[in-house]
Design a protein around this motif. Structure first.
Motif, PDB file in Angstrom:
ATOM      1  N   GLY A  49       0.795  -1.230   0.000  1.00 47.23           N
ATOM      2  CA  GLY A  49       0.000   0.000   0.000  1.00 47.23           C
ATOM      3  C   GLY A  49       0.818   1.266   0.000  1.00 47.23           C
ATOM      4  N   ASP A  50       2.159   1.140   0.176  1.00 46.50           N
ATOM      5  CA  ASP A  50       3.004   2.336   0.084  1.00 46.50           C
ATOM      6  C   ASP A  50       2.989   2.872  -1.348  1.00 46.50           C
ATOM      7  N   ILE A  51       3.259   4.158  -1.470  1.00 44.37           N
ATOM      8  CA  ILE A  51       3.376   4.797  -2.790  1.00 44.37           C
ATOM      9  C   ILE A  51       4.742   5.462  -2.848  1.00 44.37           C
ATOM     10  N   VAL A  52       5.538   5.049  -3.821  1.00 46.83           N
ATOM     11  CA  VAL A  52       6.891   5.580  -3.996  1.00 46.83           C
ATOM     12  C   VAL A  52       6.838   6.679  -5.050  1.00 46.83           C
ATOM     13  N   VAL A  53       7.237   7.874  -4.667  1.00 48.56           N
ATOM     14  CA  VAL A  53       7.230   9.020  -5.587  1.00 48.56           C
ATOM     15  C   VAL A  53       8.684   9.348  -5.943  1.00 48.56           C
ATOM     16  N   ASP A 137       7.278  -3.162 -10.924  1.00 49.00           N
ATOM     17  CA  ASP A 137       7.459  -4.610 -11.047  1.00 49.00           C
ATOM     18  C   ASP A 137       8.741  -5.066 -10.355  1.00 49.00           C
ATOM     19  N   GLU A 138       9.808  -4.285 -10.468  1.00 46.02           N
ATOM     20  CA  GLU A 138      11.071  -4.660  -9.837  1.00 46.02           C
ATOM     21  C   GLU A 138      10.979  -4.529  -8.317  1.00 46.02           C
ATOM     22  N   LEU A 139      10.312  -3.507  -7.822  1.00 47.21           N
ATOM     23  CA  LEU A 139      10.134  -3.369  -6.376  1.00 47.21           C
ATOM     24  C   LEU A 139       9.285  -4.512  -5.828  1.00 47.21           C
ATOM     25  N   LEU A 140       8.269  -4.924  -6.581  1.00 47.37           N
ATOM     26  CA  LEU A 140       7.444  -6.060  -6.171  1.00 47.37           C
ATOM     27  C   LEU A 140       8.285  -7.330  -6.109  1.00 47.37           C
ATOM     28  N   ARG A 141       9.147  -7.520  -7.099  1.00 44.61           N
ATOM     29  CA  ARG A 141       9.999  -8.712  -7.132  1.00 44.61           C
ATOM     30  C   ARG A 141      10.959  -8.730  -5.946  1.00 44.61           C
ATOM     31  N   ARG A 142      11.514  -7.572  -5.614  1.00 42.06           N
ATOM     32  CA  ARG A 142      12.519  -7.519  -4.547  1.00 42.06           C
ATOM     33  C   ARG A 142      11.924  -7.567  -3.151  1.00 42.06           C
ATOM     34  N   HIS A 143      10.800  -6.899  -2.969  1.00 42.08           N
ATOM     35  CA  HIS A 143      10.268  -6.730  -1.609  1.00 42.08           C
ATOM     36  C   HIS A 143       9.025  -7.568  -1.338  1.00 42.08           C
ATOM     37  N   VAL A 145       5.955  -6.915  -1.897  1.00 39.41           N
ATOM     38  CA  VAL A 145       4.779  -6.141  -1.489  1.00 39.41           C
ATOM     39  C   VAL A 145       4.317  -5.282  -2.668  1.00 39.41           C
ATOM     40  N   ARG A 146       3.011  -5.083  -2.721  1.00 38.96           N
ATOM     41  CA  ARG A 146       2.451  -4.272  -3.803  1.00 38.96           C
ATOM     42  C   ARG A 146       2.505  -2.800  -3.417  1.00 38.96           C
ATOM     43  N   VAL A 147       3.140  -2.026  -4.240  1.00 42.27           N
ATOM     44  CA  VAL A 147       3.230  -0.584  -4.014  1.00 42.27           C
ATOM     45  C   VAL A 147       2.785   0.136  -5.280  1.00 42.27           C
ATOM     46  N   GLY A 148       2.475   1.401  -5.147  1.00 47.24           N
ATOM     47  CA  GLY A 148       2.237   2.257  -6.297  1.00 47.24           C
ATOM     48  C   GLY A 148       3.483   3.087  -6.568  1.00 47.24           C
ATOM     49  N   VAL A 149       3.681   3.463  -7.813  1.00 42.46           N
ATOM     50  CA  VAL A 149       4.838   4.281  -8.187  1.00 42.46           C
ATOM     51  C   VAL A 149       4.359   5.487  -8.991  1.00 42.46           C
ATOM     52  N   ILE A 150       4.860   6.648  -8.611  1.00 42.18           N
ATOM     53  CA  ILE A 150       4.577   7.887  -9.339  1.00 42.18           C
ATOM     54  C   ILE A 150       5.907   8.492  -9.782  1.00 42.18           C
ATOM     55  N   LEU A 151       5.985   8.877 -11.033  1.00 40.46           N
ATOM     56  CA  LEU A 151       7.108   9.661 -11.538  1.00 40.46           C
ATOM     57  C   LEU A 151       6.639  11.105 -11.575  1.00 40.46           C
ATOM     58  N   SER A 152       7.266  11.955 -10.772  1.00 38.47           N
ATOM     59  CA  SER A 152       6.767  13.326 -10.626  1.00 38.47           C
ATOM     60  C   SER A 152       7.642  14.315 -11.389  1.00 38.47           C
ATOM     61  N   HIS A 171       1.942   4.020 -11.979  1.00 37.93           N
ATOM     62  CA  HIS A 171       1.549   2.616 -12.151  1.00 37.93           C
ATOM     63  C   HIS A 171       1.264   2.019 -10.778  1.00 37.93           C
ATOM     64  N   GLY A 172       0.234   1.191 -10.727  1.00 38.90           N
ATOM     65  CA  GLY A 172      -0.086   0.475  -9.507  1.00 38.90           C
ATOM     66  C   GLY A 172      -0.913   1.239  -8.516  1.00 38.90           C
ATOM     67  N   LEU A 173      -1.516   2.351  -8.920  1.00 36.55           N
ATOM     68  CA  LEU A 173      -2.391   3.099  -8.016  1.00 36.55           C
ATOM     69  C   LEU A 173      -3.458   3.819  -8.821  1.00 36.55           C
ATOM     70  N   GLN A 174      -4.519   4.235  -8.135  1.00 30.45           N
ATOM     71  CA  GLN A 174      -5.561   5.015  -8.785  1.00 30.45           C
ATOM     72  C   GLN A 174      -5.028   6.383  -9.179  1.00 30.45           C
ATOM     73  N   ALA A 175      -5.354   6.802 -10.388  1.00 32.03           N
ATOM     74  CA  ALA A 175      -4.958   8.139 -10.820  1.00 32.03           C
ATOM     75  C   ALA A 175      -5.929   9.190 -10.315  1.00 32.03           C
ATOM     76  N   THR A 176      -7.209   8.817 -10.257  1.00 29.19           N
ATOM     77  CA  THR A 176      -8.245   9.757  -9.829  1.00 29.19           C
ATOM     78  C   THR A 176      -9.207   9.049  -8.878  1.00 29.19           C
ATOM     79  N   ASP A 177      -9.958   9.820  -8.145  1.00 32.87           N
ATOM     80  CA  ASP A 177     -11.003   9.299  -7.270  1.00 32.87           C
ATOM     81  C   ASP A 177     -12.307   9.936  -7.727  1.00 32.87           C
ATOM     82  N   ASP A 178     -13.056   9.201  -8.529  1.00 34.44           N
ATOM     83  CA  ASP A 178     -14.275   9.730  -9.138  1.00 34.44           C
ATOM     84  C   ASP A 178     -15.428   9.630  -8.147  1.00 34.44           C
ATOM     85  N   LEU A 179     -15.837  10.778  -7.647  1.00 33.13           N
ATOM     86  CA  LEU A 179     -16.902  10.826  -6.643  1.00 33.13           C
ATOM     87  C   LEU A 179     -18.273  11.085  -7.253  1.00 33.13           C
ATOM     88  N   ARG A 180     -18.328  11.200  -8.570  1.00 34.71           N
ATOM     89  CA  ARG A 180     -19.610  11.472  -9.221  1.00 34.71           C
ATOM     90  C   ARG A 180     -20.585  10.316  -8.980  1.00 34.71           C
TER      91      ARG A 180
END
Length: 367
Positions: A49-53, A137-143, A145-152, A171-180
């Motif tokens: 559940g971590d997100i790596v930026v 994918d490489e972080l998942l292979r090494r650790h 655990v499923r994480v999200g990755v953002i390139l900022s 990759h691996g996380l929601q881009a938006t949270d659609d509340l409509r």
């Protein structure tokens, strides 16, 4: 007043941990190896559940996306799909463009700061989402655990002063949270709210990593609800967050929209020939502004002539029809320079007319 509490699936605490100790990144370095150094130095063990930026700059360095071409204008042009707006300053021309990396931003993201000992211009990856996918994918292979990755990356925003970080790729996380379709706290239906989750996370992470401190990555914890347990093939990517086509209400700046309608698209030789408006009206005299407007107006009128003055322009044409067409074009072009044109009575033969020039009210005088 009652204290808000965390609802189902929500969290009350979000933490952002900068990954310190990352050395200068060189071409050929594996991003996963680079992050491992930061994780160890900062005492961080990745959790599900971590997100790596990660700042795009180190991805560009690792991928060797650098050029030493001294002509930045040429470099930016090569990284541009199309120009949205352009303004001249005494030193150079700044262009807001749709970059080949996806976003609309200044100079296509071409950057000469923090480039390391080799210098040059850093370029953005053309497929930033793929960079995030490979790293996730490489972080998942090494650790395991499923994480999200953002390139900022960093960009300005329309109508707001200052720059913020945004999700160039993800990759691996929601881009938006659609509340409509849901309801607000008062039970009223939500019809237009779609939160830019990935951009919010990228911007928040930049508060912990920053550019001056040379900390290019951070781990965001507490937002596992946005990291799905399985990949969603149709989920929006970073590129999908860019408004294009009919949804793009701001395809051109106000000046560029007028000039493009008159046949002078931004970023073209024609725009260079007629003159690019300055970034500040104070950098341009009235006569220079009128001159640019006249050159735009004359672009597609082969038989037209113009005697340019600071307060008026005398137009000439072979026929009354062409004269009227030229006068209408000039009035529109003057508007893009913050000026108002008013045509007088044409000459007896219908081949010349004087157009008086005045300043538009201040509410319309911004580019």
């Amino acid at each position: 007043m009652s204290r808000p509490t965390a609802g189902p699936g929500l969290t009350s605490t979000v933490t952002i941990t900068p990954l310190r100790g990352i050395p200068e990144v060189e071409e050929g370095d594996a991003l996963a190896d680079v992050l491992e150094v930061g994780l160890r130095s900062s005492g961080v063990r990745l959790q599900t559940g971590d997100i790596v930026v990660v700042s795009s700059k180190i991805a560009s360095k690792a991928l060797g996306l650098v050029t030493h071409d001294p002509d930045k204008v040429r470099v930016v042009a090569n990284e541009t799909d199309y120009v949205v707006a352009e303004r001249a300053t005494p030193a150079h021309v700044t262009r807001i463009v749709r970059s080949k990396a996806g976003p609309v931003m200044a100079a296509a993201g071409v950057d000469g700061s923090n480039t390391g000992r080799h210098g040059g211009w850093l370029l953005l990856p053309h497929d930033p989402d793929a960079v995030c996918r490979d790293l996730r994918d490489e972080l998942l292979r090494r650790h395991g655990v499923r994480v999200g990755v953002i390139l900022s990356d960093t960009s300005g925003r329309p109508w707001r002063i200052g720059q913020v970080d945004f999700a160039l790729g993800l990759h691996g996380l929601q881009a938006t949270d659609d509340l409509r379709g849901g309801t607000d706290a008062d039970g009223r239906p939500l019809e237009v709210t779609s939160r830019a989750i990935a951009d919010e996370i990228a911007s928040a992470a930049d508060l912990a990593k920053g550019k001056v401190q040379a900390v290019p990555a951070a781990v965001v914890r507490g937002l596992a609800r946005y990291v799905p347990e399985t990949d969603v093939p149709a989920a929006p990517r970073g590129r999908d967050l860019v408004r294009t086509g009919p949804d793009d209400w701001f395809g051109h700046g106000r000046v560029e929209a007028v000039r493009a309608a008159l046949g002078v698209e931004p970023g073209t030789p024609e725009a260079e020939a007629v003159g690019i408006p300055p970034a500040s009206r104070a950098d341009s005299t009235r006569l220079e502004a009128v001159g640019r407007a006249v050159r735009v107006a004359l672009q597609t009128v082969d038989c037209g002539t113009a005697d340019v003055g600071r307060l008026s322009v005398t137009l000439g044409a072979d026929t009354p029809f062409e004269l009227g067409r030229l006068a209408a074009r000039l009035e529109a072009s003057l508007w893009s320079e913050g000026l108002h044109g008013s045509s007088g009575q044409p000459s007896a033969d219908g081949r010349s007319v004087v157009v008086s020039v005045t300043a538009l009210p201040s509410v319309h005088s911004h580019a």
